[in-house]
Design an enzyme around this catalytic site. Sequence first.
Site, PDB file in Angstrom:
ATOM      1  N   HIS A 178      -5.362  39.105  50.356  1.00 44.73           N
ATOM      2  CA  HIS A 178      -5.722  39.914  51.519  1.00 44.73           C
ATOM      3  C   HIS A 178      -4.433  40.312  52.256  1.00 44.73           C
ATOM      4  O   HIS A 178      -3.431  39.594  52.196  1.00 44.73           O
ATOM      5  CB  HIS A 178      -6.645  39.084  52.418  1.00 44.73           C
ATOM      6  CG  HIS A 178      -7.148  39.807  53.615  1.00 44.73           C
ATOM      7  ND1 HIS A 178      -6.425  39.892  54.791  1.00 44.73           N
ATOM      8  CD2 HIS A 178      -8.304  40.481  53.848  1.00 44.73           C
ATOM      9  CE1 HIS A 178      -7.106  40.580  55.683  1.00 44.73           C
ATOM     10  NE2 HIS A 178      -8.247  40.945  55.136  1.00 44.73           N
ATOM     11  N   VAL A 205      -3.163  39.973  55.185  1.00 50.53           N
ATOM     12  CA  VAL A 205      -2.437  39.040  56.057  1.00 50.53           C
ATOM     13  C   VAL A 205      -2.003  37.777  55.332  1.00 50.53           C
ATOM     14  O   VAL A 205      -1.382  36.905  55.933  1.00 50.53           O
ATOM     15  CB  VAL A 205      -3.274  38.650  57.299  1.00 50.53           C
ATOM     16  CG1 VAL A 205      -3.552  39.859  58.164  1.00 50.53           C
ATOM     17  CG2 VAL A 205      -4.560  37.944  56.905  1.00 50.53           C
ATOM     18  N   LYS A 206      -2.308  37.670  54.028  1.00 47.96           N
ATOM     19  CA  LYS A 206      -1.906  36.480  53.279  1.00 47.96           C
ATOM     20  C   LYS A 206      -0.437  36.569  52.866  1.00 47.96           C
ATOM     21  O   LYS A 206       0.283  37.490  53.245  1.00 47.96           O
ATOM     22  CB  LYS A 206      -2.821  36.302  52.060  1.00 47.96           C
ATOM     23  CG  LYS A 206      -4.289  36.088  52.407  1.00 47.96           C
ATOM     24  CD  LYS A 206      -4.502  34.872  53.267  1.00 47.96           C
ATOM     25  CE  LYS A 206      -5.959  34.404  53.306  1.00 47.96           C
ATOM     26  NZ  LYS A 206      -6.930  35.386  53.735  1.00 47.96           N
ATOM     27  N   ILE A 207       0.005  35.631  52.040  1.00 48.59           N
ATOM     28  CA  ILE A 207       1.433  35.508  51.733  1.00 48.59           C
ATOM     29  C   ILE A 207       1.958  36.733  50.990  1.00 48.59           C
ATOM     30  O   ILE A 207       2.998  37.299  51.321  1.00 48.59           O
ATOM     31  CB  ILE A 207       1.714  34.236  50.903  1.00 48.59           C
ATOM     32  CG1 ILE A 207       1.037  33.013  51.528  1.00 48.59           C
ATOM     33  CG2 ILE A 207       3.210  34.024  50.751  1.00 48.59           C
ATOM     34  CD1 ILE A 207       1.500  32.662  52.912  1.00 48.59           C
TER      35      ILE A 207
END
Length: 387
Positions: free
Chosen positions: A185, A187-189
């Site tokens: 997603h 906003v993930k790493i």
Amino acid sequence: MIPYGRQDIQPQDIEAVIDVLRSDFLTQGPAVPRFEMQVAEKVGARHALAVNSATSALHIACLALGLSEGDWLWTSPITFVASANCGRYCGAQVDFVDIDPYTYNLCPKAMEAKLKHAEQEGRLPKVVVAVHLCGQPCDMQAIHTLSQRYGFKIIEDASHAIGGKYQGEYIGNGRYSDVTVFSFHPVKIITTAEGGMALTNDRGLAERMDLLRSHGVTRNPELMTQEADGPWYYQQVDLGFNYRMTELQAALGVSQLDRLDDYVARRNALAARYNDLLAELPITTPWQHPDSYSGRHLYVIRLQHERLSVSHREVFEVLREQGVGVNLHYIPVHTQPYYQAMGFQSDDLPEAERYYGEAISLPLFPTMTEVQQDEVVEALKKAVGAV
């Protein structure tokens, strides 16, 4: 507004996607297998299956492990609802294990006590979803030891944790679990816009998840129940889903993967700086287990209410008013109306509920500047009455 999370898209990422748009394949081409291979090699897993979301990965992992009606899935209450919902998709019952007060992950001691009671009552879990909250891994060795005694399968919900390490090895290698799930997603790493991946060392599980992500349809003669009519032939041998990842997403993922270690290092550096800047405030900063290296997807503080004259909500709202895009990860799943309708009570899991009454996620993303971080810290000082 300084967001709590933000993707980092570089020119090479854009070029990677444009290259796919100019190619012959927008889906089911070479980019997805390349992404799968590179992630598997990076973390040390034998098989990787890219899908359209981490939720889809959790679903097919549960199905591949044989979870069905009459079974139980256990997970943490402090997670996004998908970690529990994947069990309900399979017709299973869901239960929750309270969290450890230091890591905020599923607590092995609470789990062991719950397992003893469940064994007596004949309702042991078939699957446990261990959620690596904020990027810090659960105590997987302890959970695995319990699985050997009580016979459940383990899914690591590592949606927050790609690039992190447990006992010196990359999360996702499957040493203590059957399947690991990553999220991509925004906003993930690292990101593929939307997307997820299931990793396993079990060839049979990999083949089953591969089938389930694409309608239950195969062209592999070894999986067919009758001889092919011709080179055009395919068979639906199971009831599957359209959970495939596109070539565009995979190309973006391959490009982002080159910067994974840098992203995680930057997140950890920012977290360490937060720890120093916030040390004198009436809050609790995240504790890092010495056996782990967190992916640092989130930086969650907890308010020390006994030292404050303002409420949780007031602190949150003052931060938002000052342009700091704080969030709260997460509302305990068992307090959601859907699960309360199943009989869960709001006071069933005291550590989880205590956490919820104190937690606030501060902004953390790899392109965050120290100036932005200083703004967050000053806003928090004002919010808690420290200035």
